[in-house]
Design a protein around this motif. Sequence first.
Motif, PDB file in Angstrom:
ATOM      1  N   VAL A   5       0.854  -1.189   0.000  1.00 29.49           N
ATOM      2  CA  VAL A   5       0.000   0.000   0.000  1.00 29.49           C
ATOM      3  C   VAL A   5       0.888   1.237   0.000  1.00 29.49           C
ATOM      4  CG1 VAL A   5      -1.777   1.308   1.215  1.00 29.49           C
ATOM      5  CG2 VAL A   5      -1.846  -1.190   1.222  1.00 29.49           C
ATOM      6  N   CYS A   7       0.668   5.240   0.284  1.00 30.73           N
ATOM      7  CA  CYS A   7      -0.300   6.209   0.788  1.00 30.73           C
ATOM      8  C   CYS A   7       0.250   7.625   0.681  1.00 30.73           C
ATOM      9  CB  CYS A   7      -0.668   5.883   2.237  1.00 30.73           C
ATOM     10  SG  CYS A   7      -1.980   6.928   2.875  1.00 30.73           S
ATOM     11  N   ARG A  51      -1.649  -1.070  -4.069  1.00 27.95           N
ATOM     12  CA  ARG A  51      -2.848  -0.256  -3.884  1.00 27.95           C
ATOM     13  C   ARG A  51      -2.396   1.141  -3.498  1.00 27.95           C
ATOM     14  NH1 ARG A  51      -6.199  -2.019   0.933  1.00 27.95           N
ATOM     15  NH2 ARG A  51      -5.235  -0.262   1.992  1.00 27.95           N
ATOM     16  N   ASP A  53      -3.490   4.587  -1.776  1.00 33.67           N
ATOM     17  CA  ASP A  53      -4.448   5.228  -0.886  1.00 33.67           C
ATOM     18  C   ASP A  53      -4.087   6.694  -0.699  1.00 33.67           C
ATOM     19  OD1 ASP A  53      -5.394   2.638  -0.579  1.00 33.67           O
ATOM     20  OD2 ASP A  53      -4.852   2.479   1.527  1.00 33.67           O
ATOM     21  N   ALA A  55      -4.532   9.661   2.436  1.00 31.76           N
ATOM     22  CA  ALA A  55      -4.965  10.037   3.784  1.00 31.76           C
ATOM     23  C   ALA A  55      -4.974  11.560   3.840  1.00 31.76           C
ATOM     24  CB  ALA A  55      -4.019   9.473   4.835  1.00 31.76           C
ATOM     25  N   GLU A  63      -9.251  11.394   7.252  1.00 33.31           N
ATOM     26  CA  GLU A  63     -10.026  10.541   6.357  1.00 33.31           C
ATOM     27  C   GLU A  63      -9.050   9.741   5.512  1.00 33.31           C
ATOM     28  OE1 GLU A  63     -13.664  11.916   4.473  1.00 33.31           O
ATOM     29  OE2 GLU A  63     -13.272  13.886   5.361  1.00 33.31           O
ATOM     30  N   ILE A  64      -9.377   8.473   5.302  1.00 31.02           N
ATOM     31  CA  ILE A  64      -8.530   7.602   4.483  1.00 31.02           C
ATOM     32  C   ILE A  64      -9.361   7.089   3.321  1.00 31.02           C
ATOM     33  CG2 ILE A  64      -7.195   5.467   4.423  1.00 31.02           C
ATOM     34  CD1 ILE A  64      -6.587   5.960   7.402  1.00 31.02           C
ATOM     35  N   TYR A  65      -8.821   7.255   2.117  1.00 26.61           N
ATOM     36  CA  TYR A  65      -9.476   6.828   0.886  1.00 26.61           C
ATOM     37  C   TYR A  65      -8.649   5.667   0.317  1.00 26.61           C
ATOM     38  CZ  TYR A  65     -11.624  11.413   1.383  1.00 26.61           C
ATOM     39  OH  TYR A  65     -12.285  12.508   1.873  1.00 26.61           O
ATOM     40  N   GLU A  66      -9.203   4.482   0.358  1.00 25.25           N
ATOM     41  CA  GLU A  66      -8.492   3.320  -0.193  1.00 25.25           C
ATOM     42  C   GLU A  66      -8.675   3.270  -1.701  1.00 25.25           C
ATOM     43  OE1 GLU A  66      -9.667  -0.262   1.778  1.00 25.25           O
ATOM     44  OE2 GLU A  66      -8.860   0.391   3.700  1.00 25.25           O
ATOM     45  N   ASN A  67      -7.626   2.833  -2.372  1.00 24.05           N
ATOM     46  CA  ASN A  67      -7.649   2.641  -3.827  1.00 24.05           C
ATOM     47  C   ASN A  67      -8.061   3.935  -4.537  1.00 24.05           C
ATOM     48  OD1 ASN A  67      -6.968   0.886  -5.823  1.00 24.05           O
ATOM     49  ND2 ASN A  67      -9.014   0.028  -6.023  1.00 24.05           N
ATOM     50  N   ALA A  68      -7.478   5.050  -4.113  1.00 22.49           N
ATOM     51  CA  ALA A  68      -7.892   6.365  -4.588  1.00 22.49           C
ATOM     52  C   ALA A  68      -7.153   6.860  -5.825  1.00 22.49           C
ATOM     53  CB  ALA A  68      -7.723   7.393  -3.463  1.00 22.49           C
TER      54      ALA A  68
END
Length: 69
Positions: A5, A7, A51, A53, A55, A63-68
Motif C-alpha cells: 500500500v 499512501c 494499492r 491510498d 490520507a 479521512e482515508i481513501y483506499e484505492n484512490a
Amino acid sequence: GSLIVVCEVKARASNAFGTPLESITPLKQQRVRRAGFAFVRMLNETGLTVRFDVATMLGTTLEIYENAL
C-alpha cells in the motif's frame, strides 16, 4: 502478504484554499504511482499487488481513501 500500500498524505488547516484531496493533482497522482511501481520493481518479487491510498487531514479530522489513485 502480497499487498503493498502506497499512501499519499495531505493536510490542511482549513478549506480556504481547497480540500486536501483536491490538492492531489493529476501530475502528483502520476508521480506517486510511478514511485510506487518503481519501489515494487526494486523488490524484485513476483505476485505483489499495489494499492494507492490517500490520507487527508483537515484540521483534526482524518479521512482515508483506499484505492484512490
